[in-house]
Design a protein around this motif. Sequence first.
Motif, PDB file in Angstrom:
ATOM      1  N   ILE A 198      -9.099   8.533  37.808  1.00 56.67           N
ATOM      2  CA  ILE A 198      -9.017   9.054  36.435  1.00 56.67           C
ATOM      3  C   ILE A 198      -8.725  10.546  36.449  1.00 56.67           C
ATOM      4  O   ILE A 198      -7.880  11.024  35.691  1.00 56.67           O
TER       5      ILE A 198
ATOM      6  N   TRP B 193      -4.694  -2.309  32.278  1.00 57.84           N
ATOM      7  CA  TRP B 193      -5.966  -1.594  32.128  1.00 57.84           C
ATOM      8  C   TRP B 193      -7.126  -2.575  31.995  1.00 57.84           C
ATOM      9  O   TRP B 193      -8.241  -2.299  32.425  1.00 57.84           O
TER      10      TRP B 193
ATOM     11  N   VAL C 219      11.623  14.569  27.715  1.00 60.13           N
ATOM     12  CA  VAL C 219      10.522  13.597  27.568  1.00 60.13           C
ATOM     13  C   VAL C 219      10.640  12.529  28.652  1.00 60.13           C
ATOM     14  O   VAL C 219       9.662  12.188  29.335  1.00 60.13           O
TER      15      VAL C 219
ATOM     16  N   LEU D  40       4.377   4.547  25.577  1.00 59.48           N
ATOM     17  CA  LEU D  40       3.788   4.124  26.860  1.00 59.48           C
ATOM     18  C   LEU D  40       2.753   5.141  27.324  1.00 59.48           C
ATOM     19  O   LEU D  40       1.621   4.785  27.661  1.00 59.48           O
ATOM     20  N   TRP D  41       3.126   6.405  27.300  1.00 57.28           N
ATOM     21  CA  TRP D  41       2.235   7.450  27.798  1.00 57.28           C
ATOM     22  C   TRP D  41       1.077   7.718  26.844  1.00 57.28           C
ATOM     23  O   TRP D  41      -0.021   8.079  27.276  1.00 57.28           O
ATOM     24  N   HIS D  42       1.346   7.562  25.570  1.00 54.84           N
ATOM     25  CA  HIS D  42       0.267   7.719  24.602  1.00 54.84           C
ATOM     26  C   HIS D  42      -0.864   6.740  24.907  1.00 54.84           C
ATOM     27  O   HIS D  42      -2.044   7.106  24.916  1.00 54.84           O
TER      28      HIS D  42
ATOM     29  N   VAL E 253       3.734  14.010  23.740  1.00 56.65           N
ATOM     30  CA  VAL E 253       3.007  12.996  22.961  1.00 56.65           C
ATOM     31  C   VAL E 253       2.356  13.649  21.741  1.00 56.65           C
ATOM     32  O   VAL E 253       2.464  13.148  20.616  1.00 56.65           O
TER      33      VAL E 253
ATOM     34  N   VAL F 148       2.995  15.363  30.385  1.00 53.18           N
ATOM     35  CA  VAL F 148       3.587  14.533  29.331  1.00 53.18           C
ATOM     36  C   VAL F 148       2.869  14.767  27.999  1.00 53.18           C
ATOM     37  O   VAL F 148       3.436  14.587  26.930  1.00 53.18           O
ATOM     38  N   ARG F 149       1.625  15.200  28.089  1.00 52.26           N
ATOM     39  CA  ARG F 149       0.799  15.323  26.877  1.00 52.26           C
ATOM     40  C   ARG F 149       1.451  16.143  25.760  1.00 52.26           C
ATOM     41  O   ARG F 149       1.416  15.720  24.593  1.00 52.26           O
TER      42      ARG F 149
ATOM     43  N   ILE G 192       7.195   7.750  25.021  1.00 54.45           N
ATOM     44  CA  ILE G 192       6.050   8.418  24.371  1.00 54.45           C
ATOM     45  C   ILE G 192       4.930   7.403  24.110  1.00 54.45           C
ATOM     46  O   ILE G 192       3.749   7.660  24.385  1.00 54.45           O
TER      47      ILE G 192
ATOM     48  N   GLN H 116      -1.487   5.291  27.829  1.00 57.32           N
ATOM     49  CA  GLN H 116      -2.121   5.666  29.099  1.00 57.32           C
ATOM     50  C   GLN H 116      -3.145   6.770  28.872  1.00 57.32           C
ATOM     51  O   GLN H 116      -4.235   6.755  29.424  1.00 57.32           O
ATOM     52  N   MET H 117      -2.763   7.749  28.052  1.00 56.12           N
ATOM     53  CA  MET H 117      -3.647   8.894  27.831  1.00 56.12           C
ATOM     54  C   MET H 117      -4.898   8.509  27.060  1.00 56.12           C
ATOM     55  O   MET H 117      -5.979   9.027  27.344  1.00 56.12           O
ATOM     56  N   ARG H 118      -4.725   7.609  26.098  1.00 61.07           N
ATOM     57  CA  ARG H 118      -5.924   7.151  25.376  1.00 61.07           C
ATOM     58  C   ARG H 118      -6.877   6.476  26.356  1.00 61.07           C
ATOM     59  O   ARG H 118      -8.086   6.716  26.325  1.00 61.07           O
TER      60      ARG H 118
ATOM     61  N   VAL I  50      -1.632  -0.548  37.532  1.00 58.85           N
ATOM     62  CA  VAL I  50      -1.431   0.369  36.400  1.00 58.85           C
ATOM     63  C   VAL I  50      -0.318   1.363  36.724  1.00 58.85           C
ATOM     64  O   VAL I  50       0.646   1.507  35.970  1.00 58.85           O
TER      65      VAL I  50
ATOM     66  N   TRP J 166       1.677   9.498  39.623  1.00 63.50           N
ATOM     67  CA  TRP J 166       0.553   8.554  39.527  1.00 63.50           C
ATOM     68  C   TRP J 166       0.592   7.583  40.696  1.00 63.50           C
ATOM     69  O   TRP J 166      -0.418   7.337  41.344  1.00 63.50           O
TER      70      TRP J 166
ATOM     71  N   ILE K  31      -7.077   6.853  29.655  1.00 68.44           N
ATOM     72  CA  ILE K  31      -7.634   7.825  30.599  1.00 68.44           C
ATOM     73  C   ILE K  31      -8.679   8.700  29.924  1.00 68.44           C
ATOM     74  O   ILE K  31      -9.753   8.943  30.475  1.00 68.44           O
ATOM     75  N   ASP K  32      -8.355   9.172  28.725  1.00 67.33           N
ATOM     76  CA  ASP K  32      -9.306  10.050  28.032  1.00 67.33           C
ATOM     77  C   ASP K  32     -10.627   9.332  27.773  1.00 67.33           C
ATOM     78  O   ASP K  32     -11.704   9.877  28.001  1.00 67.33           O
ATOM     79  N   GLU K  33     -10.519   8.081  27.313  1.00 61.71           N
ATOM     80  CA  GLU K  33     -11.736   7.325  27.017  1.00 61.71           C
ATOM     81  C   GLU K  33     -12.501   6.988  28.297  1.00 61.71           C
ATOM     82  O   GLU K  33     -13.722   7.104  28.352  1.00 61.71           O
ATOM     83  N   PHE K  34     -11.777   6.557  29.314  1.00 56.67           N
ATOM     84  CA  PHE K  34     -12.423   6.200  30.581  1.00 56.67           C
ATOM     85  C   PHE K  34     -13.110   7.438  31.166  1.00 56.67           C
ATOM     86  O   PHE K  34     -14.223   7.361  31.674  1.00 56.67           O
ATOM     87  N   SER K  35     -12.413   8.555  31.070  1.00 60.46           N
ATOM     88  CA  SER K  35     -12.956   9.786  31.630  1.00 60.46           C
ATOM     89  C   SER K  35     -14.248  10.173  30.914  1.00 60.46           C
ATOM     90  O   SER K  35     -15.256  10.503  31.543  1.00 60.46           O
TER      91      SER K  35
ATOM     92  N   THR L 142      -9.143  10.424  21.015  1.00 60.75           N
ATOM     93  CA  THR L 142      -8.345  10.747  22.207  1.00 60.75           C
ATOM     94  C   THR L 142      -6.984  11.295  21.863  1.00 60.75           C
ATOM     95  O   THR L 142      -6.257  11.737  22.727  1.00 60.75           O
TER      96      THR L 142
END
Lengths: 296, 296
Positions: A201, B47, A74, B193-195, A215, A211-212, B191, B197-199, A50, A85, B201-205, A247
């Motif tokens: 995580i 993922w 960005v 790509l990172w969006h 986004v 980065v958030r 953006i 990743q964040m979804r 990842v 990471w 991570i947020d969900e996994f977390s 999310t």
Amino acid sequence: MPPVTPLFSTSPKTVNREIEHWMNNLNEVQSVINTVEPKLSAAPTKWKAVSQHVKEVSEELSQIFNKEDPHYDVIVAGVNAGRKWDSVQTEIAKTDNVRDRAMTRVRKYRDEIEVLRREYKEREKVRERYDHYRIKLDNLEKKGKDQPRIERNQQKLKDAEDAYHAVTAELIQKMENCWKKHVEIFAEASIALWHMQMRMIDEFSQTSEDVRPFVEDYLKNVKNTSFPSQDYIGDDSLAANHTQNPTAHNNDSTLDTSDLKRTLSANSTDASPTFEEKGKQGSAPETYPSTQSLSA
Amino acid sequence: MPPVTPLFSTSPKTVNREIEHWMNNLNEVQSVINTVEPKLSAAPTKWKAVSQHVKEVSEELSQIFNKEDPHYDVIVAGVNAGRKWDSVQTEIAKTDNVRDRAMTRVRKYRDEIEVLRREYKEREKVRERYDHYRIKLDNLEKKGKDQPRIERNQQKLKDAEDAYHAVTAELIQKMENCWKKHVEIFAEASIALWHMQMRMIDEFSQTSEDVRPFVEDYLKNVKNTSFPSQDYIGDDSLAANHTQNPTAHNNDSTLDTSDLKRTLSANSTDASPTFEEKGKQGSAPETYPSTQSLSA
């Protein structure tokens, strides 16, 4: 001692169902260990894939950017977060005492089962000795051999039987005790697996914070401009997706067009134009962010 | 029109450095697109590998557990969280409008570059026509041909030259405009790509929160029992590791032995013994959690 095979149908091989039961149970445990141990060992490689992927793509996207380009912030944020990471992942993969400890216990447990498997095979010799005298005495009696010889062999049979029962009882106890440990050892392995996931995580989440803002800003602008309320179309709508998506973190940002101004002064450097530019109002989703902004 | 090759050293092929410059720039952009586009497309598979791995190991560890076993709650929490990760991951991979939109733009951009590449090749014909009349006129003049013929060809050369300059200028403008778009399109790709990743991570977390109490409880117990203060040994110490590790979340739990009682009443069902049991005080790290608790 030569191997003894059951010579007569009246004297079959002595079987102890209990010891077979525990050996089967231990085989089940070992089968789980054999599957899980290499996977636990390889767990960090999944995260490596990842982080490496994200780092690579972020870097590749930055290749032909210049410091003066719009959106350079960005791109740089993405590259830095991707690199972080990757290094964080390497660090967690390298030092994970919880996993090391669980792995060590799992491996020691497998060794312990192996020792019992050898003892189980050793016990066969005792069982064979017992069956040997059982059959021999049976033959002596059938053939009407002299009493002293029969008595001598009766004593030998008794000794062999005592040894057989003692060895069997002890081994059953050991096997049962050994088997019971899987509950705790597997629970610890599960804890170790999840502990590693959480470290990854937590670290990834923290690193992504840089980065958030970009986004979120992007999502807000897309929502505000590309989907005027009259064009709101169920599933196909990006705005709908992000409203439903827990999310996305664009918590009910209003449709006030004043939000179009980039609000992230902290990240927005000098005069670089960002995603909001003229020519967006009512533009189709695929044409936003407007490319016209760049030909000015 | 037949291809015109430079026949004389005094009349080489006309070269426009600017158009070559922009074609090279566009080639650079396309090279990034060619690398990034398939990777962006494959992003969710990374993922998938993580979630599938965690789900598999959690399930395998649960295979020979019974409802009545101690630590069954840990095992079940792990299995449920693993399954949820996997389904959440599948959902995010399936519906990601931000990524779809960025991918669509990247692909359209590549098509746009391809169109310009074709126009660049078409322009060669105009350049050839120009060079043809240039060379032809040169020959007519050298050979002292009649004036009307020379004048007719002078006019043809002028027309060809005008066309060549017009086509070249227009194409340069188009190429430059097209090239400039990479800044915004690549920023949007980053953006996207990172969006994603964040979804993830947020969900996994969020999903992991159900397992976190067990992990934290375990860490606290390990810290409290396996490493009495007098045995504290730098790097090799698990306790040291977790104190330094910002992700372990065992925020300065005190060494008060009353903490040994399992405090997570919400997760601790009936009388199941958990990781803290007798026989731990002063025991070596590798023998804790004590296996003796299971042979009782």
